[in-house]
Scaffold this motif. Sequence first.
Motif, PDB file in Angstrom:
ATOM      1  N   UNK A 270       0.833  -1.212   0.000  1.00 34.50           N
ATOM      2  CA  UNK A 270       0.000   0.000   0.000  1.00 34.50           C
ATOM      3  C   UNK A 270       0.865   1.257   0.000  1.00 34.50           C
ATOM      4  N   UNK A 271       1.860   1.307   0.873  1.00 30.21           N
ATOM      5  CA  UNK A 271       2.721   2.487   0.974  1.00 30.21           C
ATOM      6  C   UNK A 271       3.465   2.732  -0.334  1.00 30.21           C
ATOM      7  N   UNK A 272       3.979   1.654  -0.934  1.00 32.93           N
ATOM      8  CA  UNK A 272       4.700   1.797  -2.206  1.00 32.93           C
ATOM      9  C   UNK A 272       3.767   2.284  -3.305  1.00 32.93           C
ATOM     10  N   UNK A 273       2.574   1.725  -3.359  1.00 31.05           N
ATOM     11  CA  UNK A 273       1.602   2.124  -4.394  1.00 31.05           C
ATOM     12  C   UNK A 273       1.189   3.590  -4.222  1.00 31.05           C
ATOM     13  N   UNK A 274       0.989   4.000  -2.968  1.00 31.67           N
ATOM     14  CA  UNK A 274       0.588   5.386  -2.684  1.00 31.67           C
ATOM     15  C   UNK A 274       1.658   6.375  -3.138  1.00 31.67           C
ATOM     16  N   UNK A 275       2.922   6.079  -2.828  1.00 33.80           N
ATOM     17  CA  UNK A 275       4.020   6.966  -3.213  1.00 33.80           C
ATOM     18  C   UNK A 275       4.231   6.979  -4.724  1.00 33.80           C
ATOM     19  N   UNK A 276       3.987   5.842  -5.344  1.00 36.62           N
ATOM     20  CA  UNK A 276       4.118   5.767  -6.805  1.00 36.62           C
ATOM     21  C   UNK A 276       3.005   6.562  -7.484  1.00 36.62           C
ATOM     22  N   UNK A 277       1.777   6.419  -6.986  1.00 39.78           N
ATOM     23  CA  UNK A 277       0.642   7.149  -7.561  1.00 39.78           C
ATOM     24  C   UNK A 277       0.819   8.652  -7.413  1.00 39.78           C
ATOM     25  N   UNK A 278       1.459   9.065  -6.316  1.00 44.80           N
ATOM     26  CA  UNK A 278       1.703  10.487  -6.077  1.00 44.80           C
ATOM     27  C   UNK A 278       2.960  10.994  -6.779  1.00 44.80           C
ATOM     28  N   UNK A 279       3.584  10.142  -7.589  1.00 38.22           N
ATOM     29  CA  UNK A 279       4.790  10.492  -8.368  1.00 38.22           C
ATOM     30  C   UNK A 279       5.945  10.951  -7.471  1.00 38.22           C
ATOM     31  N   UNK A 280       6.054  10.305  -6.288  1.00 37.47           N
ATOM     32  CA  UNK A 280       7.143  10.628  -5.369  1.00 37.47           C
ATOM     33  C   UNK A 280       8.267   9.602  -5.468  1.00 37.47           C
ATOM     34  N   UNK A 281       7.922   8.311  -5.376  1.00 38.24           N
ATOM     35  CA  UNK A 281       8.912   7.223  -5.423  1.00 38.24           C
ATOM     36  C   UNK A 281       8.379   6.105  -6.314  1.00 38.24           C
ATOM     37  N   UNK A 282       9.144   5.627  -7.301  1.00 40.46           N
ATOM     38  CA  UNK A 282       8.706   4.486  -8.111  1.00 40.46           C
ATOM     39  C   UNK A 282       8.909   3.171  -7.368  1.00 40.46           C
ATOM     40  N   UNK A 283       8.225   2.145  -7.828  1.00 34.74           N
ATOM     41  CA  UNK A 283       8.333   0.830  -7.188  1.00 34.74           C
ATOM     42  C   UNK A 283       7.871  -0.246  -8.156  1.00 34.74           C
ATOM     43  N   UNK A 284       8.119  -1.501  -7.784  1.00 35.70           N
ATOM     44  CA  UNK A 284       7.616  -2.633  -8.563  1.00 35.70           C
ATOM     45  C   UNK A 284       7.599  -3.876  -7.690  1.00 35.70           C
ATOM     46  N   UNK A 285       6.951  -4.926  -8.176  1.00 34.47           N
ATOM     47  CA  UNK A 285       6.948  -6.203  -7.474  1.00 34.47           C
ATOM     48  C   UNK A 285       8.337  -6.826  -7.497  1.00 34.47           C
ATOM     49  N   UNK A 286       8.641  -7.625  -6.493  1.00 36.82           N
ATOM     50  CA  UNK A 286       9.964  -8.242  -6.359  1.00 36.82           C
ATOM     51  C   UNK A 286      10.337  -9.072  -7.579  1.00 36.82           C
TER      52      UNK A 286
END
Length: 352
Positions: free
Chosen positions: A303-319
């Motif tokens: 959830x935290x990773x998705x929220x930051x990604x949606x807000x264009x703050x930090x990118x992320x992906x599945x392991x």
Amino acid sequence: MENNGRKKILVAPLNWGLGHATRCIPIIKALLDYNFEPIIASDGDALELLKKEFPELNAIELPSYNITYPKKGKGLRKKLLSDSPRFMKTIKKERRLIKLLAETEGLSGIISDNRFGVRAKDIPTIFITHQLKVLSGSTTWLSTKLHQNIISKFDECWVPDHKGANNLSGDLGHGTFDKIQLKYIGPLSRFQKQKTNKIYDLIVLLSGPEPQRTILEQKLLNELEHFNGNVRFVRGLIKNSQTKQTQNNLTVYNYMTTQELEKSINESALVLSRSGYTTIMDLAKLEKKAFFIPTPGQFEQEYLARRLKDDKIIPSCNQDDFKIEMLNSIEDYSGFKSSPFQTDYENLFSLF
């Protein structure tokens, strides 16, 4: 039974990764500044880390929850459910030990970071968490209700986040919660931002329960063979002595002290890590750019990773999907911008 007028405060973080222990470091330092006598209590790596940070303090080993992850992240909820009888036994052991400690040490207060059994009657008790809402998929309503019921048994709940809209925990730490005495104390971090030259192109920070920590470590070491920049790789394994191995552009440490880690992160252009909440608080304080790989099956980190990604703050992906080339996408995200906050420890500690 006070020692030279100093009230004894037990500080007990959960041993689930290192985040619960590291975010207790500024609280322990503040207790010392305000002339309290902290006693640290935990188990495993969390206890060893705090003993290295505060070798002069009394340290007590608590019963271990022995939290491990399945190799397949989607099996986490089922595994935690099957482990629940053992967790309940551990909590009961904690309660008995804390009752004894309260009497023998003459405790004036207890601060528990997500340890359910670390409380006692007739002593002010604090529960620290950023998860007032506990995500567990279709059973979120139940896990949240159970967690809030436990929190309500403590005198206060300290949430390490901003109260308003400009916060780090999102839905996890905000909402309407009955029967809980909430205090938003601001993000907690053991680090300070430093003005320094960038020496490393990337720092990798690992932590968390096995076997997922090792699975990610092996994957990242393989991927980093195709990375040209200078890399510091911190495995997050607390041992008696620090080890350091260097090969070409890669230097691997089993762990770093707070001072070393603070310096290394400040000197690094990019951070690659899990999306644990303590890591988010640290990187926000240091105003870093990062890439997150949430622990598979851990709804909170996802959830935290998705929220930051949606807000264009930090990118992320599945392991499973991560490739080293994905670090290039960091340029399209803003990174963390610090929101200054000064925790009012004098007010918080007035409970004791």
